[in-house]
Design an enzyme around this catalytic site. Structure first.
Site, mmCIF file in Angstrom:
data_model
loop_
_atom_site.group_PDB
_atom_site.id
_atom_site.type_symbol
_atom_site.label_atom_id
_atom_site.label_comp_id
_atom_site.label_asym_id
_atom_site.label_seq_id
_atom_site.Cartn_x
_atom_site.Cartn_y
_atom_site.Cartn_z
ATOM 1 N NE ARG A 90 57.888 19.125 38.216
ATOM 2 C CZ ARG A 90 56.854 18.362 38.588
ATOM 3 N NH1 ARG A 90 56.901 17.056 38.408
ATOM 4 N NH2 ARG A 90 55.778 18.917 39.125
ATOM 5 C CG HIS A 135 54.863 19.689 35.705
ATOM 6 N ND1 HIS A 135 54.262 20.886 35.992
ATOM 7 C CD2 HIS A 135 54.199 18.757 36.415
ATOM 8 C CE1 HIS A 135 53.280 20.702 36.863
ATOM 9 N NE2 HIS A 135 53.215 19.415 37.129
ATOM 10 C CG ASP A 142 51.436 20.889 39.777
ATOM 11 O OD1 ASP A 142 50.763 20.220 38.978
ATOM 12 O OD2 ASP A 142 52.536 20.526 40.219
ATOM 13 C CD GLU A 200 49.687 14.801 41.053
ATOM 14 O OE1 GLU A 200 50.649 14.143 41.489
ATOM 15 O OE2 GLU A 200 49.795 15.643 40.136
ATOM 16 C CG HIS A 203 48.781 17.239 37.140
ATOM 17 N ND1 HIS A 203 50.140 17.101 37.305
ATOM 18 C CD2 HIS A 203 48.537 16.869 35.859
ATOM 19 C CE1 HIS A 203 50.689 16.665 36.181
ATOM 20 N NE2 HIS A 203 49.728 16.520 35.287
#
Length: 221
Positions: A90, A135, A142, A200, A203
């Site tokens: 990301r 990320h 994910d 999460e 994750h």
């Protein structure tokens, strides 16, 4: 002469943020039968629109992460399952966009879908959004698990990117099937060199990530 040097500088600056750094790979070319749905490339995400830096539907990961996921994929395929990835590398500019969005308290377009029980002003405090993301180091993913026959993701008890207690790993108000599915995902990922994140279920970060202190910002294109 100054104008020329300025243009050279701007071109070089732009180029350094568009080239894929050495050590990263296109995961779809590295992991057979991998399902990919980059949510931040489109509109089905908690912001409700494409996120900065996602200019193409390409999943980039560090090479060691792709290697580890290939092992996970092989294990799952023995049981008629496969991985589905919602996000990998990301760009930092995407994280910056999340930070800006989180301060715009009136922008609650996707609240009912992704964070109905959490006040938007508390997303930072409760650990759902951060100023830096693993990320951006390229070794965090994910993921969920998909049935190879139907193409449907297994029921994990809450949707991907749902901000709330039902997404926490230790949440126990689930059906036996949902608990079993979560255990499967956690076990296969941890067994192959990943560590999880308690809030999460989707994750995971590679334990021995190659760039533990580098936050990349190259555009996905």
């Amino acid at each position: 002469m100054k104008s020329f040097l300025f243009l050279v500088f701007i071109f070089g600056y732009s180029l350094c943020f568009s080239q894929v750094p050495e050590g990263f790979v296109d995961a779809s070319k590295y992991i057979p039968n991998l399902e990919i749905e980059l949510r931040y490339f489109g509109y089905n995400n908690f912001v409700g629109r494409p996120i900065h830096g996602y200019d193409a539907h390409i999943l980039y990961l560090t090479k060691p992460t792709a290697k580890a996921l290939r092992k996970v994929q092989k294990e799952l395929e023995h049981d008629g399952l496969c991985l589905k990835i919602y996000d990998g590398y990301r760009p930092q500019r995407a994280v910056n966009m999340f930070m800006t969005w989180a301060q715009e308290f009136n922008d609650t377009l996707k609240k009912n879908t992704f964070y109905p029980q959490v006040k938007k002003k508390n997303l930072f405090k409760e650990g759902y959004i951060a100023t830096k993301s693993g990320h951006s180091r390229g070794s965090t993913v994910d993921v969920t698990v998909v049935d190879l026959k139907t193409g449907e993701p297994l029921d994990m008890g809450s949707p991907y990117d749902f901000f709330g207690r039902s997404s926490w790993i230790d949440y126990d108000q689930l059906t036996e099937e949902q608990k079993s599915n979560r255990r499967l995902l956690q076990m296969v990922m941890l067994r192959n060199g990943f560590k999880n994140y308690s809030k999460e279920w989707w994750h995971f970060t590679l334990k021995n990530e190659p760039f533990p202190n580098t936050y990349f910002d190259f555009i996905i294109k």
